[in-house]
Design a protein around this motif. Structure first.
Motif, short mmCIF file in Angstrom:
data_model
loop_
_atom_site.label_atom_id
_atom_site.label_comp_id
_atom_site.label_asym_id
_atom_site.label_seq_id
_atom_site.Cartn_x
_atom_site.Cartn_y
_atom_site.Cartn_z
N THR A 183 0.86 -1.19 0.00
CA THR A 183 0.00 0.00 0.00
C THR A 183 0.89 1.24 0.00
N PHE A 184 0.86 1.96 -1.10
CA PHE A 184 1.80 3.06 -1.34
C PHE A 184 1.82 4.07 -0.20
N SER A 185 0.65 4.39 0.34
CA SER A 185 0.56 5.43 1.36
C SER A 185 1.13 4.99 2.70
N ASN A 186 1.42 3.70 2.86
CA ASN A 186 1.89 3.18 4.14
C ASN A 186 3.39 3.28 4.37
N LYS A 187 4.16 3.60 3.33
CA LYS A 187 5.62 3.63 3.47
C LYS A 187 6.20 4.89 2.85
N ALA A 188 7.04 5.58 3.61
CA ALA A 188 7.74 6.75 3.07
C ALA A 188 8.78 6.28 2.05
N ILE A 189 9.15 7.20 1.19
CA ILE A 189 10.15 6.93 0.14
C ILE A 189 11.36 7.82 0.38
N SER A 190 12.53 7.23 0.27
CA SER A 190 13.77 7.98 0.39
C SER A 190 14.51 7.93 -0.94
N TRP A 191 15.32 8.95 -1.18
CA TRP A 191 16.16 9.00 -2.38
C TRP A 191 17.62 9.05 -1.94
N VAL A 192 18.43 8.24 -2.62
CA VAL A 192 19.85 8.10 -2.30
C VAL A 192 20.61 8.12 -3.63
N ARG A 193 21.77 8.75 -3.65
CA ARG A 193 22.55 8.71 -4.88
C ARG A 193 23.95 8.17 -4.62
N ILE A 221 10.22 11.45 1.58
CA ILE A 221 8.89 12.03 1.50
C ILE A 221 7.88 10.98 1.94
N ASN A 222 6.91 11.42 2.73
CA ASN A 222 5.84 10.55 3.19
C ASN A 222 4.63 10.76 2.28
N PRO A 223 4.18 9.74 1.57
CA PRO A 223 3.07 9.91 0.63
C PRO A 223 1.78 10.38 1.30
#
Lengths: 110, 120
Positions: B28-38, B51-53
């Protein structure tokens, strides 16, 4: 904020155990039990192997274990296998509500 | 199973912008925040932000503030990251990753990475 400090490289023979240290500060590792470790093989995305200092995700071998003392976290790999040869990164949540990574450790299995 | 599928590699000129998408599935997309790493070539991992959806309130690393925008689209279960005013030192593989619990724990599932090359 500077990266967490890890040894650049380590090497060991199959069957041996190694410990990778990860040194931080009282604003990151020392402040929270939100240390995680990642394994990265060449050309691949990182893979979570330890979270919250010492917990293994489902499917991760018991040979991987984590610990923390003060501002330093450690990853121990026991019974080294050829497939363990990879780069390893530690990471911690920080008091700035950010995340910080270590510089990475290249593990060579001789 | 959780999967994150990132957009294809990009080549950009200095000063341009790039937007990378990260289409998720298996949870469920709204249940997990997304992080960006490079990760620059031959270098270590660098955290860019999360970002928290649910709340759409991103938290950016100081280094990227003013130059990065992270968004989510719950209708398509997709996260996106735009980086502006690119320089040669932005040449890197960019990863999206889900956060295990809340926003503080660990990055449990990762995309395959998107290589961005900045060159004139």
């Amino acid at each position: 904020q500077s990266a967490l400090t890890q040894p650049a490289s380590l090497s060991a023979s199959p069957g041996q155990s190694i410990t990778i240290s990860c040194s931080g500060t009282s604003s990151d590792i020392g402040a929270f039990d939100f240390v995680s470790w990642y394994q990265q093989h060449p050309g691949k995305a990182p893979k979570l192997i330890i979270y919250e200092v010492r917990n293994r995700p489902s499917g991760i071998s018991y040979r991987f274990s984590g610990s923390k003392s003060g501002d330093t976290a450690s990853l121990t790999i026991s019974g080294l296998q050829a497939e363990d040869e990879a780069d390893y990164y530690c990471s911690s949540y920080t008091s700035d509500t950010t995340r910080i990574f270590g510089g990475g450790t290249k593990l060579t299995v001789l | 199973q959780v999967q994150l599928l990132q957009s294809a590699a990009e080549v950009k000129e200095p000063g341009a912008s790039v937007e990378i998408s990260c289409k998720t599935s298996g949870y469920t997309f709204s249940n997990k925040a997304i992080s960006w790493v490079r990760q620059a070539p031959g270098q270590g991992l660098e955290w860019m932000g999360w970002i928290n959806p649910t709340f759409e309130h991103p938290n950016y690393a100081q280094k990227f503030k003013g130059r990065v925008t992270m968004t989510t689209d719950t209708s398509t279960s997709t996260a996106s990251m735009e980086l502006r005013n690119l320089g040669s030192d932005d040449t890197a593989t960019y990863y999206c990753a889900t956060i295990f619990r809340g926003v503080v724990t660990a990055l449990d599932f990762w995309g395959q990475g998107t290589l961005v090359t900045v060159s004139s």
